[in-house]
Motif scaffolding. Structure first.
Motif, PDB file in Angstrom:
ATOM      1  N   LYS A  80     -48.544  27.282   0.264  1.00  0.00           N
ATOM      2  CA  LYS A  80     -48.921  26.123  -0.540  1.00  0.00           C
ATOM      3  C   LYS A  80     -48.256  24.885   0.043  1.00  0.00           C
ATOM      4  O   LYS A  80     -47.206  24.962   0.704  1.00  0.00           O
ATOM      5  CB  LYS A  80     -48.496  26.315  -1.997  1.00  0.00           C
ATOM      6  CG  LYS A  80     -46.989  26.371  -2.198  1.00  0.00           C
ATOM      7  CD  LYS A  80     -46.624  26.520  -3.667  1.00  0.00           C
ATOM      8  CE  LYS A  80     -45.102  26.600  -3.849  1.00  0.00           C
ATOM      9  NZ  LYS A  80     -44.729  26.745  -5.272  1.00  0.00           N
ATOM     10  N   GLU A  81     -48.852  23.726  -0.211  1.00  0.00           N
ATOM     11  CA  GLU A  81     -48.330  22.438   0.252  1.00  0.00           C
ATOM     12  C   GLU A  81     -48.052  21.560  -0.963  1.00  0.00           C
ATOM     13  O   GLU A  81     -48.925  21.385  -1.816  1.00  0.00           O
ATOM     14  CB  GLU A  81     -49.338  21.779   1.189  1.00  0.00           C
ATOM     15  CG  GLU A  81     -48.842  20.486   1.808  1.00  0.00           C
ATOM     16  CD  GLU A  81     -49.853  19.906   2.785  1.00  0.00           C
ATOM     17  OE1 GLU A  81     -49.466  19.073   3.620  1.00  0.00           O
ATOM     18  OE2 GLU A  81     -51.040  20.289   2.696  1.00  0.00           O
ATOM     19  N   ASP A  82     -46.820  21.026  -1.046  1.00  0.00           N
ATOM     20  CA  ASP A  82     -46.482  20.198  -2.199  1.00  0.00           C
ATOM     21  C   ASP A  82     -46.931  18.760  -1.983  1.00  0.00           C
ATOM     22  O   ASP A  82     -47.561  18.418  -0.963  1.00  0.00           O
ATOM     23  CB  ASP A  82     -44.977  20.279  -2.498  1.00  0.00           C
ATOM     24  CG  ASP A  82     -44.132  19.690  -1.377  1.00  0.00           C
ATOM     25  OD1 ASP A  82     -44.702  19.109  -0.422  1.00  0.00           O
ATOM     26  OD2 ASP A  82     -42.889  19.804  -1.445  1.00  0.00           O
ATOM     27  N   GLU A  83     -46.600  17.897  -2.946  1.00  0.00           N
ATOM     28  CA  GLU A  83     -47.047  16.506  -2.891  1.00  0.00           C
ATOM     29  C   GLU A  83     -46.441  15.752  -1.713  1.00  0.00           C
ATOM     30  O   GLU A  83     -47.025  14.778  -1.224  1.00  0.00           O
ATOM     31  CB  GLU A  83     -46.685  15.803  -4.204  1.00  0.00           C
ATOM     32  CG  GLU A  83     -47.389  16.404  -5.422  1.00  0.00           C
ATOM     33  CD  GLU A  83     -46.964  15.716  -6.705  1.00  0.00           C
ATOM     34  OE1 GLU A  83     -46.042  14.867  -6.644  1.00  0.00           O
ATOM     35  OE2 GLU A  83     -47.548  16.030  -7.762  1.00  0.00           O
ATOM     36  N   GLU A  84     -45.278  16.181  -1.250  1.00  0.00           N
ATOM     37  CA  GLU A  84     -44.628  15.519  -0.127  1.00  0.00           C
ATOM     38  C   GLU A  84     -45.089  16.051   1.222  1.00  0.00           C
ATOM     39  O   GLU A  84     -44.616  15.600   2.262  1.00  0.00           O
ATOM     40  CB  GLU A  84     -43.109  15.689  -0.243  1.00  0.00           C
ATOM     41  CG  GLU A  84     -42.522  15.066  -1.514  1.00  0.00           C
ATOM     42  CD  GLU A  84     -41.028  15.293  -1.608  1.00  0.00           C
ATOM     43  OE1 GLU A  84     -40.481  15.958  -0.691  1.00  0.00           O
ATOM     44  OE2 GLU A  84     -40.408  14.806  -2.560  1.00  0.00           O
ATOM     45  N   GLY A  85     -45.995  17.000   1.211  1.00  0.00           N
ATOM     46  CA  GLY A  85     -46.511  17.540   2.453  1.00  0.00           C
ATOM     47  C   GLY A  85     -45.713  18.692   3.000  1.00  0.00           C
ATOM     48  O   GLY A  85     -45.984  19.171   4.110  1.00  0.00           O
ATOM     49  N   LEU A  86     -44.711  19.174   2.251  1.00  0.00           N
ATOM     50  CA  LEU A  86     -43.910  20.312   2.690  1.00  0.00           C
ATOM     51  C   LEU A  86     -44.663  21.605   2.394  1.00  0.00           C
ATOM     52  O   LEU A  86     -45.320  21.732   1.360  1.00  0.00           O
ATOM     53  CB  LEU A  86     -42.547  20.317   1.996  1.00  0.00           C
ATOM     54  CG  LEU A  86     -41.681  19.073   2.216  1.00  0.00           C
ATOM     55  CD1 LEU A  86     -40.381  19.186   1.417  1.00  0.00           C
ATOM     56  CD2 LEU A  86     -41.373  18.885   3.696  1.00  0.00           C
TER      57      LEU A  86
END
Length: 359
Positions: free
Chosen positions: A117-123
């Protein structure tokens, strides 16, 4: 007169020679034009179509393709941070490109959607502790050529209770895993359990009929054999009551006669004490089968023969079956530049303590 004739003859010879030269030139010119016309009319041969030669996929090479497919995924997961972050990748596209070295775009997209999965910060993080079903070289399998550029390996994995079909396709210059399909193995346990239950019911019914037939001769009724809510039979209660009355009578007789307690009283006391002992044993058996979180970590340390503190052994969570999922990792570097390097993930059975490394 003679000179005039000579002059006329000379002129005629010149004319005939000139005519011959013109005729020859005309013939040569016509021949050249005809040759050019023939060359123009001849069809230009079309270049032969170059067909791509697809090599045969040998069975051993197919197994190597599946091994590379697993190694690329495992390398991504094992280099994740302690919290599951993939620090080596700045975007999902980079992870996608990494997977394309061993699999098709469709399969790469499916793995990313399922396990990351990718979070809102792009991590990017590992989204689950589960992993794809890998090819097991120790299990039997079937290798089949479907088309020139497509092969399949089908394997039944009893441990995972699935039938897996791996599709291997030719991708211009190399063989890759193009698709993985899984199908659950029909559970035979439930069928066997039902058959066993029916057999047990038949046996129980037959035994009950035999007991009833035997009881008819002794005068014992079914009501005297029924269990009460505490798990004792009516017959046992009558014996216990009789034993209690006998103990009381013997005790009174002992006081009046000055003699010791009779053998019947001792037997009654032993019977009364036997039930609690059996209960304690049952309770001990129930609690002894479950291990604690710290015990699970100790079991993994012993399993890997870890004798120093270079590797950290930490229980991450419990899976859907209640078994402990333990992470083994080391800390590389110091201060802000330090990061964790995962050695592996292990599952410890909560009942037996058996250790299994996650694939």
């Amino acid at each position: 007169m003679i000179e005039k004739k000579k002059l006329e003859m000379g002129e005629n010879m010149v004319k005939s020679r000139l005519f011959m030269v013109l005729a020859i030139a005309m013939v040569l010119l016509l021949g050249a034009c005809s040759k050019d016309k023939e060359e123009e009319q001849e069809p230009v041969p079309e270049p032969e179509e170059q067909t791509e030669e697809i090599p045969e996929l040998e069975e051993e090479e197919a197994k190597e393709v599946l091994q590379t497919y697993e190694e690329i995924y495992q390398n991504v997961v094992e280099n994740a941070e302690e919290d599951g972050e993939l620090a080596d990748f700045d975007s999902i596209d980079e992870l996608h490109e990494k997977f394309l070295n061993a699999m098709s775009e469709e399969l790469a997209d499916d793995l990313i959607d399922t396990y990351f999965k990718e979070d809102e910060e792009g991590l990017i993080y590992i989204d689950t502790s589960e992993a794809p079903v890998w090819f097991d070289e120790e299990e039997a399998y079937e290798f089949e050529k479907v088309e020139d550029d497509l092969y399949e390996i089908e394997q039944e994995q009893e441990e995972n209770q699935v039938i897996v079909t791996y599709s291997i396709s030719w991708d211009e210059e190399k063989w890759i895993v193009s698709d993985v399909e899984t199908e659950e193995i029909p559970s035979e346990e439930s069928d066997n359990s039902n058959d066993g239950s029916e057999s047990d019911m038949d046996d129980s019914q037959s035994e009950q009929e035999d007991n009833e037939a035997a009881n008819e001769g002794t005068g014992v009724t079914e009501e005297n054999e029924s269990n009460d809510s505490a798990g004792n039979t009516m017959e046992e209660e009558e014996e216990n009551q009789a034993g209690s009355d006998s103990e009381e009578n013997n005790s009174n007789q002992g006081d009046s006669d000055g003699s010791g307690t009779s053998n019947d009283t001792d037997t009654s006391e032993d019977d009364q004490n036997s039930d609690p002992a059996e209960d304690d044993g049952g309770n001990t058996e129930e609690t002894a089968g479950s291990i604690s979180e710290s015990e699970a970590e100790s079991i993994v340390k012993e399993y890997l023969s870890i004798v120093d503190d270079e590797l950290n052994v930490v229980t991450d969570h419990q899976d859907e079956n209640g078994n402990y999922v333990v992470q083994v990792y080391s800390v590389v570097g110091e201060g802000d530049s330090s990061h964790t390097s995962t050695y592996g993930w292990f599952i410890v059975n909560k009942e037996t303590g058996a250790v299994e490394q996650m694939q």
